[in-house]
Design an enzyme around this catalytic site. Structure first.
Site: not given
Ligand code: FE
Ligand code: PHE
Length: 292
Positions: A137, A142, A185, A204
């Site tokens: 993730h 990110h 997010e 993700s």
């Molecule tokens: Fe995150």
């Protein structure tokens, strides 16, 4: 393999209310040699699966950056390799962590252009879902956009805003957390050729990458700062509402002003439900909110 926590570091963060001393804790060296063949295989499977579905769904900036920084499916990347590319592009760095950090530590890292990444990866039986942020993730989701100068600036500004928000209490921190949630997010962005994903929680996740764009269930609503900061979110399902920005410039401009008057104005105002559609919304799609 034991990852050694480093001692607490005291450092100063510049905010527009002066220089604030804060601790940055809990960073660890990536224990790269300790990854097993099974760990590398989980990375390879997840990477291949996402890259198969993300063209045409993730924004161009994300896909371009991921290739440019040299992330590949064959093995878990070394943070030091990615840091060379990141440092040259925007000055951001990845730091290894054991897991979620205390809020102020997290903000402090961002304010100093350091992104905390969990060093461990999920097990093979957790491919589809894991509650805590793991290496996949954090790194796959990110880190690529940290190569983008605009997004890089936004995230640093967010970190500084977080340090500052600590002086305003829990309601301000909650509102700021919602901004992170609905942008970093779970954000969507409008490209000339259609809606695309930029949020790390979406890119993700295979299921949500498809759901957020193709399902009739969720709302898709034009980004509005106050609207977002008043909207509760779900952590146990796909999102009920996605907020759509037109560009990273829009995000930077909207969040540039001092939030102090905003926190004062928002204090005590009612919150919006995760699935709400309001009269003032710029509605791109009103969700059916039905299971699909
Ligand atoms: Fe995150
Ligand atoms: N401008 C905000 C403030 O004064 C800081 C901030 C920037 C917050 C970007 C979030 C995102 O607090």
């Amino acid at each position: 393999m034991s990852a050694q926590p480093q001692p607490r570091r005291l450092e100063n963060v510049q905010t527009d209310r002066g220089s604030v001393p804060v601790y940055a804790t809990g960073t660890v060296e990536q224990p790269w040699d300790s990854y097993s063949a099974a760990d590398h295989d989980v990375w390879r499977r997840l990477y291949a699966r996402q890259r198969e579905i993300l063209p045409g769904r993730a924004c161009d900036a994300f896909l371009r950056a991921q290739d440019a920084m040299g992330m590949t499916p064959d093995r878990i990347p070394k943070f030091s390799d990615l840091n060379a590319a990141l440092g040259a592009a925007t000055g951001w760095q990845i730091v290894g962590v054991e897991g979620l950090l205390p809020e102020l530590d997290f903000f402090t890292h961002l304010a100093n252009r350091r992104f905390p990444v969990s060093w461990w990866i999920r097990r093979a039986d957790q491919i589809d879902y894991i509650e805590e942020p793991d290496l996949f993730h954090d790194l796959f989701g990110h880190v690529p956009l940290l190569m983008d100068p605009m997004f890089a600036d936004y995230l640093e500004a967010y970190g500084k805003g977080g340090v500052k928000a600590h002086g305003f209490g829990p309601e301000a921190l909650m509102q700021l957390a919602r901004l992170y949630w609905y942008t970093v997010e779970f954000g969507l962005i409008r490209q000339p050729d259609g809606l695309r994903i930029y949020g790390a929680g979406i890119v993700s996740s295979k299921g949500e990458s498809i759901h957020c764009l193709e399902s009739a269930a969720p709302n898709r609503i034009g980004f509005d700062l106050e609207r977002v900061m008043r909207t509760r979110y779900r952590i146990d399902t796909y999102q009920k509402t996605y907020f759509v920005i037109d560009s990273f410039e829009q995000l930077i401009e909207a969040t540039l002003p001092d939030f102090a008057p905003l926190y004062a104005r928002l204090a005590g105002q009612p919150e919006h439900a995760p699935e709400a559609v309001l009269p003032a919304d710029r509605v791109l799609h009103a969700g059916t909110q039905q299971a699909d």
